[in-house]
Design a protein around this motif. Structure first.
Motif, PDB file in Angstrom:
ATOM      1  N   GLU A 164       0.664  -0.990  -0.027  1.00  0.00           N
ATOM      2  CA  GLU A 164       0.470  -0.045  -0.041  1.00  0.00           C
ATOM      3  C   GLU A 164       0.712   0.998   0.385  1.00  0.00           C
ATOM      4  OE1 GLU A 164      -4.103   1.771   0.018  1.00  0.00           O
ATOM      5  OE2 GLU A 164      -3.468  -0.384   0.441  1.00  0.00           O
ATOM      6  N   VAL A 165       0.652   1.848  -1.346  1.00  0.00           N
ATOM      7  CA  VAL A 165       1.387   3.430  -0.904  1.00  0.00           C
ATOM      8  C   VAL A 165       0.514   4.048  -0.798  1.00  0.00           C
ATOM      9  CG1 VAL A 165       2.731   5.065  -2.434  1.00  0.00           C
ATOM     10  CG2 VAL A 165       2.642   2.330  -3.011  1.00  0.00           C
ATOM     11  N   PHE A 166       0.767   5.852   0.386  1.00  0.00           N
ATOM     12  CA  PHE A 166       0.024   6.487   0.250  1.00  0.00           C
ATOM     13  C   PHE A 166       1.089   8.225  -0.654  1.00  0.00           C
ATOM     14  CE2 PHE A 166      -2.648   4.077   3.106  1.00  0.00           C
ATOM     15  CZ  PHE A 166      -3.667   5.230   3.274  1.00  0.00           C
ATOM     16  N   PHE A 167       0.515   8.655  -0.347  1.00  0.00           N
ATOM     17  CA  PHE A 167       1.022  10.052  -0.936  1.00  0.00           C
ATOM     18  C   PHE A 167       0.811  11.430   0.210  1.00  0.00           C
ATOM     19  CE2 PHE A 167      -0.379   6.857  -4.921  1.00  0.00           C
ATOM     20  CZ  PHE A 167       2.192   6.598  -5.260  1.00  0.00           C
ATOM     21  N   PHE A 168       1.839  11.937   0.411  1.00  0.00           N
ATOM     22  CA  PHE A 168       1.376  13.508   1.648  1.00  0.00           C
ATOM     23  C   PHE A 168       2.281  14.252   0.805  1.00  0.00           C
ATOM     24  CE2 PHE A 168       1.014   9.357   4.197  1.00  0.00           C
ATOM     25  CZ  PHE A 168      -0.344   9.959   5.280  1.00  0.00           C
ATOM     26  N   ARG A 169       1.845  15.357   0.570  1.00  0.00           N
ATOM     27  CA  ARG A 169       2.119  16.154  -0.548  1.00  0.00           C
ATOM     28  C   ARG A 169       1.816  17.532   0.714  1.00  0.00           C
ATOM     29  NH1 ARG A 169       4.643  12.357  -1.496  1.00  0.00           N
ATOM     30  NH2 ARG A 169       5.924  12.488  -4.399  1.00  0.00           N
ATOM     31  N   ASN A 170       2.484  18.565   0.682  1.00  0.00           N
ATOM     32  CA  ASN A 170       2.458  20.088   1.299  1.00  0.00           C
ATOM     33  C   ASN A 170       1.248  19.871   2.656  1.00  0.00           C
ATOM     34  OD1 ASN A 170       3.131  21.073  -0.119  1.00  0.00           O
ATOM     35  ND2 ASN A 170       1.350  21.178  -1.606  1.00  0.00           N
ATOM     36  N   PHE A 171       1.916  18.684   3.724  1.00  0.00           N
ATOM     37  CA  PHE A 171       1.086  17.990   5.256  1.00  0.00           C
ATOM     38  C   PHE A 171      -0.177  17.723   4.156  1.00  0.00           C
ATOM     39  CE2 PHE A 171       3.886  21.810   5.995  1.00  0.00           C
ATOM     40  CZ  PHE A 171       4.192  21.084   6.574  1.00  0.00           C
ATOM     41  N   GLN A 172      -0.893  17.413   3.439  1.00  0.00           N
ATOM     42  CA  GLN A 172      -2.046  17.001   2.793  1.00  0.00           C
ATOM     43  C   GLN A 172      -1.703  15.627   2.219  1.00  0.00           C
ATOM     44  OE1 GLN A 172      -3.716  19.746  -0.038  1.00  0.00           O
ATOM     45  NE2 GLN A 172      -3.162  21.230   1.023  1.00  0.00           N
ATOM     46  N   ASN A 173      -2.882  14.392   2.775  1.00  0.00           N
ATOM     47  CA  ASN A 173      -3.287  13.094   1.898  1.00  0.00           C
ATOM     48  C   ASN A 173      -3.569  13.595   0.464  1.00  0.00           C
ATOM     49  OD1 ASN A 173      -3.153  10.708   1.196  1.00  0.00           O
ATOM     50  ND2 ASN A 173      -4.607  10.189   2.731  1.00  0.00           N
ATOM     51  N   TRP A 174      -2.619  13.180  -0.182  1.00  0.00           N
ATOM     52  CA  TRP A 174      -3.739  12.669  -1.276  1.00  0.00           C
ATOM     53  C   TRP A 174      -3.558  12.260  -2.316  1.00  0.00           C
ATOM     54  CZ3 TRP A 174       0.334  17.089  -4.577  1.00  0.00           C
ATOM     55  CH2 TRP A 174      -0.087  18.431  -4.310  1.00  0.00           C
ATOM     56  N   GLY A 175      -3.709  11.197  -1.616  1.00  0.00           N
ATOM     57  CA  GLY A 175      -4.541   9.371  -1.858  1.00  0.00           C
ATOM     58  C   GLY A 175      -4.065   8.132  -1.390  1.00  0.00           C
ATOM     59  N   ASN A 176      -4.351   7.122  -2.364  1.00  0.00           N
ATOM     60  CA  ASN A 176      -3.125   5.827  -1.650  1.00  0.00           C
ATOM     61  C   ASN A 176      -3.532   4.752  -3.077  1.00  0.00           C
ATOM     62  OD1 ASN A 176      -5.815   6.002  -0.188  1.00  0.00           O
ATOM     63  ND2 ASN A 176      -5.593   3.830  -0.405  1.00  0.00           N
ATOM     64  N   ARG A 177      -2.777   4.598  -3.182  1.00  0.00           N
ATOM     65  CA  ARG A 177      -3.354   3.071  -4.185  1.00  0.00           C
ATOM     66  C   ARG A 177      -2.580   1.348  -3.420  1.00  0.00           C
ATOM     67  NH1 ARG A 177      -1.514   3.765 -10.398  1.00  0.00           N
ATOM     68  NH2 ARG A 177      -2.749   5.548  -9.865  1.00  0.00           N
ATOM     69  N   ALA A 178      -3.421   0.698  -3.910  1.00  0.00           N
ATOM     70  CA  ALA A 178      -2.411  -0.917  -3.530  1.00  0.00           C
ATOM     71  C   ALA A 178      -1.952  -1.749  -4.492  1.00  0.00           C
ATOM     72  CB  ALA A 178      -3.887  -1.680  -2.523  1.00  0.00           C
ATOM     73  N   TYR A 179      -0.738  -2.105  -4.751  1.00  0.00           N
ATOM     74  CA  TYR A 179      -0.420  -2.606  -6.010  1.00  0.00           C
ATOM     75  C   TYR A 179      -0.052  -4.188  -5.232  1.00  0.00           C
ATOM     76  CZ  TYR A 179       1.517   1.109  -7.931  1.00  0.00           C
ATOM     77  OH  TYR A 179       1.286   2.812  -8.132  1.00  0.00           O
ATOM     78  N   PHE A 180       0.144  -5.091  -6.017  1.00  0.00           N
ATOM     79  CA  PHE A 180      -0.046  -6.372  -5.833  1.00  0.00           C
ATOM     80  C   PHE A 180       1.012  -7.172  -6.274  1.00  0.00           C
ATOM     81  CE2 PHE A 180      -3.867  -6.626  -2.907  1.00  0.00           C
ATOM     82  CZ  PHE A 180      -4.350  -5.816  -3.923  1.00  0.00           C
ATOM     83  N   PRO A 181       2.890  -7.168  -6.268  1.00  0.00           N
ATOM     84  CA  PRO A 181       3.906  -7.661  -7.553  1.00  0.00           C
ATOM     85  C   PRO A 181       3.727  -9.003  -6.694  1.00  0.00           C
ATOM     86  CG  PRO A 181       4.666  -6.852  -5.012  1.00  0.00           C
ATOM     87  CD  PRO A 181       3.182  -6.649  -5.370  1.00  0.00           C
ATOM     88  N   LYS A 182       4.802  -9.790  -8.587  1.00  0.00           N
ATOM     89  CA  LYS A 182       4.306 -10.549  -8.644  1.00  0.00           C
ATOM     90  C   LYS A 182       5.842 -10.927  -8.023  1.00  0.00           C
ATOM     91  CE  LYS A 182       4.896 -13.928 -11.694  1.00  0.00           C
ATOM     92  NZ  LYS A 182       4.892 -14.862 -13.053  1.00  0.00           N
ATOM     93  N   ALA A 183       6.005 -11.885  -6.629  1.00  0.00           N
ATOM     94  CA  ALA A 183       7.572 -12.832  -6.122  1.00  0.00           C
ATOM     95  C   ALA A 183       7.057 -14.333  -5.630  1.00  0.00           C
ATOM     96  CB  ALA A 183       8.043 -11.403  -4.464  1.00  0.00           C
ATOM     97  N   ASP A 184       8.528 -14.727  -5.591  1.00  0.00           N
ATOM     98  CA  ASP A 184       7.838 -16.498  -5.102  1.00  0.00           C
ATOM     99  C   ASP A 184       7.525 -16.233  -4.254  1.00  0.00           C
ATOM    100  OD1 ASP A 184       9.577 -18.608  -4.551  1.00  0.00           O
ATOM    101  OD2 ASP A 184       9.574 -18.874  -6.702  1.00  0.00           O
ATOM    102  N   ARG A 185       7.001 -16.718  -3.338  1.00  0.00           N
ATOM    103  CA  ARG A 185       6.625 -17.369  -2.113  1.00  0.00           C
ATOM    104  C   ARG A 185       7.630 -17.154  -1.122  1.00  0.00           C
ATOM    105  NH1 ARG A 185       1.159 -19.591  -1.835  1.00  0.00           N
ATOM    106  NH2 ARG A 185       0.216 -20.230  -3.512  1.00  0.00           N
ATOM    107  N   SER A 186       9.127 -18.043  -1.666  1.00  0.00           N
ATOM    108  CA  SER A 186      10.255 -17.950  -0.538  1.00  0.00           C
ATOM    109  C   SER A 186      10.768 -16.575  -0.263  1.00  0.00           C
ATOM    110  CB  SER A 186      11.173 -18.979  -1.415  1.00  0.00           C
ATOM    111  OG  SER A 186      11.672 -18.454  -2.168  1.00  0.00           O
ATOM    112  N   MET A 187      10.593 -15.937  -0.954  1.00  0.00           N
ATOM    113  CA  MET A 187      11.069 -14.245  -0.593  1.00  0.00           C
ATOM    114  C   MET A 187      10.235 -13.564   0.444  1.00  0.00           C
ATOM    115  SD  MET A 187      11.092 -12.934  -4.671  1.00  0.00           S
ATOM    116  CE  MET A 187      12.742 -11.596  -3.730  1.00  0.00           C
TER     117      MET A 187
END
Length: 682
Positions: free
Chosen positions: A310-333
């Protein structure tokens, strides 16, 4: 950077390897490799790696590993190439993931760099470009929207922006979604009366537009406001977006108070409304901050072998939104490894803020910070907070990551059940993993397009959507069957070239007719977890005619074994009364309340929405296309000069050669080109 011989690369140290022990052990004294599959393949890969290792320098760089087909398996960076690659050839106890990678390695390629920071940046760039199977891959990699306040003209424009920053001006962002940008731009229009129109629209106005009438623009196009006063508004907007929001609001309050004391109540009301607009921007941002002016917050969660960041963006003391990513990665990592690799790729094509907050410890955090700092004009700090407001922000992002991954796992389970039921309804031997749905859109044959949408275990796979501009000149207007034949022929010809399949009989997943099975071919797929390139089921929006056109087009190019189903709408196009057509079976309907029926309707409606949207966009482009764009040597500047001089394209078309040559910025050759274009058939 200098380039060496063929080799491969890696982004995290192999299991149990300490890069500082560069020559501590001989390759010949290595212990046995710990693997759970054919040891001969691992040994062969190890010998190949040894041959490259012997000539490597003790310098930073990036390496790539290739399989026998030339596809990249892995990309990695190293502070010491010889030490890093030697860890693969030394035969230490590797995880199954590393052992599989070694077993498939047929060649390697290296690039040496001046510093480890440079190697990290190059590694992230190559991973995003090549998408190696054994690396952490960032998904949903579309550009973020920004707000652009231009500075390349006398009257700055405020617009939403994506992509490369070629235009002069100030960029503010990123915003997590377009909705947040649109809301902010609308509020800024009310607060600062900035124009949003294009330059061509602005330069050709003779009276103010509707936005001026509703007090969303100050009307610089027609001189309703002096350019000096408009520039002051633009400066206030820049100050607000740069974090000086309180100072801007204080000045507006002072102006409102002075207007009120002077009994100029209408002017005071305008300042009151502008202050309210600015307060609206600050008040609906969700979780704002008191001590964090500019930061990106990354939090990772792992469940059932899947990761969510989950990535949140804060600029000028304000929350400019967030976005969820689901990267592809090996289970062992580990989560730490996945997060570190993700951050490097995330900032490969976008600037980083001064502060990056993370939920997990990142190995080589200082190296990552140095790499990010080298791309921007300020120092970047990568920090894992332990207390205070920063820790609260990370915890907030962590909760959102956990909830987003939980929802995705639930949706995936539900989607899996629907795909299983879909396969059973249409006689597939196993649940389809890739479902493609096709539809066409046009108006009496004009601006005809075909659309393909794709659904899989995680829902709609929008990165796999494709559009097809109908190109054939032999089709009669409105020939839906011919359009479908062209779309499928182009789609599967290219697919057969890019991802060839090997013939097999009775492949699981083929559509079964009552009497006999359809011969099938199997896709060559090295990675069983990868999303397949070939569809397990193709749905056609149409009845028996469309289905026959689809079947004939595939047979003509020699593609067999692709299950086809036609979906005919019910009487009066009522949803729930669809008839399904399958080769070798009688037409049938599904029960009115069958979940599979609703699922198919969703798929068909998404294909319809996608095709219509693409058609409308193409039709709009064709309707607004200027004939001057088709003339060689006529760029934006000369086109603007001609339009300013003559007023309309019709007037340019009627103009004499001598009149064209008199237009500002138009020489004799350009005038001749324009004249000949409009009088070619005269």
């Amino acid at each position: 950077m200098s380039r060496a011989t063929r080799s491969a690369f890696d982004d995290v140290p192999p299991d149990g390897f300490d890069e500082d022990e560069t020559e501590a052990a001989s390759l010949d004294e290595a212990p046995e490799i710990d693997f759970d599959f054919e040891p001969g393949a691992v040994q062969a890969g190890t010998e190949i790696i040894r041959r490259f290792w012997s000539t490597l320098p003790n310098s930073p760089g990036v390496y790539r590993m290739f399989d026998a087909k030339g596809d990249v398996l892995y990309v990695g960076k190293a502070k010491n190439l010889k030490a890093r690659v030697g860890s693969y050839a030394r035969g230490q106890a590797h995880s199954n993931r590393i052992a599989r990678m070694i077993a498939q390695t047929a060649a390697m390629e290296f690039v040496t760099t001046a510093t480890e920071t440079e190697a990290l940046l190059l590694e992230a760039n190559l991973i995003k470009q090549l998408k190696p199977r054994f690396n952490v891959l960032m998904r949903d990699d579309k550009s973020f929207p920004y707000i652009l306040l231009t500075s390349d003209g006398p009257a700055p424009q405020i617009v939403k922006h994506r992509g490369a920053r070629r235009r002069k001006g100030n960029y503010y962002g990123p915003f997590a979604n377009v909705w947040a940008v649109n809301r902010t731009v609308n509020a800024l229009q009310r607060a600062f009366l900035m124009r949003t129109c294009s330059d061509s629209y602005y330069e050709n106005r003779t009276r103010p537009c509707l936005l001026y009438q509703i007090k969303r623009c100050s009307g610089p196009c027609t001189g309703e406001i002096a350019l000096e006063d408009y520039s002051a508004l633009a400066d206030s907007a820049r100050a607000f977006l740069s974090g000086k929001s309180n100072a801007v609001k204080d000045r507006m309050r002072e102006e409102m108070q002075r207007a009120s004391e002077a009994l100029e109540f209408e002017r005071a009301a305008r300042f009151r409304d502008r202050i309210a607009a600015l307060s609206a921007i600050q008040g609906v941002q969700g979780v704002n901050t008191q001590g964090v002016e500019e930061a990106d917050v990354f939090a990772i969660d792992e469940q059932a072998g899947q990761f969510c960041i989950e990535v949140f963006f804060f600029r000028n003391f304000q929350n400019w939104g967030n976005r969820a990513y689901f990267p592809k990665a090996d289970r062992s990592m580990s989560a730490d490894e996945v997060l570190a690799s993700f951050i490097s790729q995330f900032y490969d094509d976008k600037p980083s803020p001064k502060l990056v907050l993370v939920s997990h410890t990142i190995e080589d955090a200082e190296l990552v910070a140095a790499a990010l700092s080298s791309r921007v004009e300020h120092r970047v700090e990568v920090h894992q907070p332990q207390r205070g407001e920063r820790k609260n922000l990370v915890d907030y992002a962590q909760r959102n990551a956990k909830e987003a991954l939980g929802r995705r796992l639930a949706d995936t389970a539900s989607q899996g059940k629907l795909l299983t039921a879909l396969g059973q309804a249409f006689g597939l031997d196993k649940p389809p993993r890739r479902v493609e749905v096709y539809d066409n859109s046009h108006i009496s044959g004009t601006a005809a397009v075909g659309g393909m949408i794709v659904a899989g275990p995680t829902g709609f796979m929008k990165t796999h959507y494709r559009t097809f501009n109908i190109k054939s000149e032999e089709l009669s207007p409105g020939d839906d069957f011919g359009m479908m034949r062209e779309v499928l022929t182009r789609r599967f010809k290219r697919l057969a070239k890019e991802a060839p399949r090997t013939p097999r009989e009775g492949e699981a997943g083929e559509l079964q007719a009552p009497e006999q099975a359809v011969p099938a071919v199997a896709e060559v797929q090295d990675d069983p977890d990868a999303f397949p390139a070939w569809p397990d089921l193709v749905l056609i929006d149409g009845g028996a005619g469309q289905l026959e056109a689809a079947r004939a087009s595939l047979a003509e190019i020699g593609v067999t074994g692709v299950p086809l189903v036609g979906i005919a709408k019910g009487r009066d196009r009522d949803a729930g009364r669809e008839t399904f057509f399958v080769p070798g079976r009688s037409p049938f309907k599904l029960p009115p309340r069958d979940p599979v029926l609703y699922f198919v309707q969703r798929l068909r409606d998404e294909a319809h929405r996608f095709a219509i949207g693409t058609h409308r966009a193409r039709r709009k482009r064709e309707m607004t296309k200027n004939p001057l764009d088709e003339i060689a040597g006529i760029g934006p500047t000369r086109k603007r000069a001609l339009l300013h001089h003559f007023g309309t394209v019709k007037a340019i078309e009627r103009a004499a050669l001598e009149d064209l040559a008199k237009a500002p910025g138009v020489n004799a050759a350009t005038a001749r080109a324009v004249y000949d274009f409009f009088h070619a058939n005269a």
